[in-house]
Design a protein around this motif. Sequence first.
Motif, PDB file in Angstrom:
ATOM      1  N   LEU A 131       0.852  -1.178   0.000  1.00 18.55           N
ATOM      2  CA  LEU A 131       0.000   0.000   0.000  1.00 18.55           C
ATOM      3  C   LEU A 131       0.890   1.232   0.000  1.00 18.55           C
ATOM      4  CD1 LEU A 131      -2.511  -1.075   2.803  1.00 18.55           C
ATOM      5  CD2 LEU A 131      -2.891  -1.142   0.337  1.00 18.55           C
ATOM      6  N   ASP A 132       0.423   2.308  -0.639  1.00 19.22           N
ATOM      7  CA  ASP A 132       1.209   3.538  -0.552  1.00 19.22           C
ATOM      8  C   ASP A 132       1.089   4.086   0.870  1.00 19.22           C
ATOM      9  OD1 ASP A 132      -1.075   5.278  -0.314  1.00 19.22           O
ATOM     10  OD2 ASP A 132      -1.286   5.271  -2.479  1.00 19.22           O
ATOM     11  N   LYS A 133       1.894   5.070   1.174  1.00 21.42           N
ATOM     12  CA  LYS A 133       2.012   5.573   2.540  1.00 21.42           C
ATOM     13  C   LYS A 133       0.673   6.020   3.123  1.00 21.42           C
ATOM     14  CE  LYS A 133       4.490   9.075   5.211  1.00 21.42           C
ATOM     15  NZ  LYS A 133       5.428  10.200   5.168  1.00 21.42           N
ATOM     16  N   ALA A 155      -2.448   5.248   2.094  1.00 17.17           N
ATOM     17  CA  ALA A 155      -3.377   4.117   2.205  1.00 17.17           C
ATOM     18  C   ALA A 155      -2.982   3.221   3.376  1.00 17.17           C
ATOM     19  CB  ALA A 155      -3.408   3.320   0.907  1.00 17.17           C
ATOM     20  N   HIS A 156      -1.687   3.028   3.580  1.00 19.11           N
ATOM     21  CA  HIS A 156      -1.200   2.200   4.693  1.00 19.11           C
ATOM     22  C   HIS A 156      -1.630   2.807   6.022  1.00 19.11           C
ATOM     23  CE1 HIS A 156       1.798   0.410   7.474  1.00 19.11           C
ATOM     24  NE2 HIS A 156       1.622  -0.652   6.699  1.00 19.11           N
ATOM     25  N   LYS A 157      -1.461   4.114   6.171  1.00 15.06           N
ATOM     26  CA  LYS A 157      -1.844   4.801   7.411  1.00 15.06           C
ATOM     27  C   LYS A 157      -3.354   4.703   7.626  1.00 15.06           C
ATOM     28  CE  LYS A 157      -1.492   7.967  10.771  1.00 15.06           C
ATOM     29  NZ  LYS A 157      -2.357   7.503  11.826  1.00 15.06           N
ATOM     30  N   ALA A 158      -4.127   4.928   6.571  1.00 17.89           N
ATOM     31  CA  ALA A 158      -5.584   4.845   6.691  1.00 17.89           C
ATOM     32  C   ALA A 158      -6.022   3.426   7.048  1.00 17.89           C
ATOM     33  CB  ALA A 158      -6.250   5.301   5.397  1.00 17.89           C
ATOM     34  N   ALA A 159      -5.378   2.423   6.446  1.00 16.52           N
ATOM     35  CA  ALA A 159      -5.716   1.030   6.740  1.00 16.52           C
ATOM     36  C   ALA A 159      -5.375   0.680   8.185  1.00 16.52           C
ATOM     37  CB  ALA A 159      -4.988   0.098   5.774  1.00 16.52           C
ATOM     38  N   LEU A 160      -4.235   1.157   8.667  1.00 17.12           N
ATOM     39  CA  LEU A 160      -3.865   0.913  10.072  1.00 17.12           C
ATOM     40  C   LEU A 160      -4.894   1.528  11.013  1.00 17.12           C
ATOM     41  CD1 LEU A 160       0.004   1.530  10.126  1.00 17.12           C
ATOM     42  CD2 LEU A 160      -1.183  -0.660  10.412  1.00 17.12           C
ATOM     43  N   ASP A 161      -5.274   2.765  10.739  1.00 16.06           N
ATOM     44  CA  ASP A 161      -6.259   3.438  11.584  1.00 16.06           C
ATOM     45  C   ASP A 161      -7.600   2.703  11.554  1.00 16.06           C
ATOM     46  OD1 ASP A 161      -4.326   5.345  12.146  1.00 16.06           O
ATOM     47  OD2 ASP A 161      -5.148   6.845  10.758  1.00 16.06           O
ATOM     48  N   LEU A 170      -1.932  -6.155   9.366  1.00 14.27           N
ATOM     49  CA  LEU A 170      -2.185  -5.529   8.079  1.00 14.27           C
ATOM     50  C   LEU A 170      -1.254  -6.094   7.010  1.00 14.27           C
ATOM     51  CD1 LEU A 170      -3.611  -3.508   6.275  1.00 14.27           C
ATOM     52  CD2 LEU A 170      -2.006  -1.763   7.086  1.00 14.27           C
ATOM     53  N   THR A 171       0.017  -6.249   7.343  1.00 16.10           N
ATOM     54  CA  THR A 171       0.982  -6.825   6.397  1.00 16.10           C
ATOM     55  C   THR A 171       0.546  -8.227   5.988  1.00 16.10           C
ATOM     56  OG1 THR A 171       2.804  -5.514   7.283  1.00 16.10           O
ATOM     57  CG2 THR A 171       3.391  -7.523   6.086  1.00 16.10           C
ATOM     58  N   PHE A 172       0.104  -9.014   6.963  1.00 19.01           N
ATOM     59  CA  PHE A 172      -0.373 -10.366   6.662  1.00 19.01           C
ATOM     60  C   PHE A 172      -1.562 -10.315   5.697  1.00 19.01           C
ATOM     61  CE2 PHE A 172      -3.534 -13.659   7.599  1.00 19.01           C
ATOM     62  CZ  PHE A 172      -2.834 -14.773   7.204  1.00 19.01           C
ATOM     63  N   GLY A 184      -4.361  -9.830  -0.469  1.00 24.46           N
ATOM     64  CA  GLY A 184      -4.175  -8.834  -1.527  1.00 24.46           C
ATOM     65  C   GLY A 184      -4.084  -9.419  -2.924  1.00 24.46           C
ATOM     66  N   PRO A 185      -3.261 -10.468  -3.140  1.00 26.50           N
ATOM     67  CA  PRO A 185      -3.168 -11.030  -4.494  1.00 26.50           C
ATOM     68  C   PRO A 185      -4.502 -11.552  -5.038  1.00 26.50           C
ATOM     69  CG  PRO A 185      -1.283 -11.728  -3.203  1.00 26.50           C
ATOM     70  CD  PRO A 185      -2.246 -11.052  -2.254  1.00 26.50           C
TER      71      PRO A 185
END
Length: 87
Positions: free
Chosen positions: A5-7, A9-15, A38-40, A46-47
């Motif tokens: 995820l871009d930076k 999107a990653h922050k929004a997903a974490l939140d 989230l990484t998992f 994701g794929p």
Amino acid sequence: MSMELDKDAHKAALDSLEKYLRDELELDVGNLEIAGLLTFFVQEIGPSLYNKGVRAAQEQMQARVADIDMEVYADEFGYWKKSPRRR
């Protein structure tokens, strides 16, 4: 293909994930655990989502290509068809 995820999107997903765990499951999980989860999800799920999107795009493109003859077709040898009086 690497799923990331871009930076922003990653922050929004974490939140969002943190809020879901806290509000829906009543779990108080630390930032490191949330980031790992989230990484998992991104690497494991994701794929599948990506491939589904690619298939949908392929189907759309194939449908458009199949219809292209209707959009750009030109009648052939129509001179005599235009005027019934001409012989």
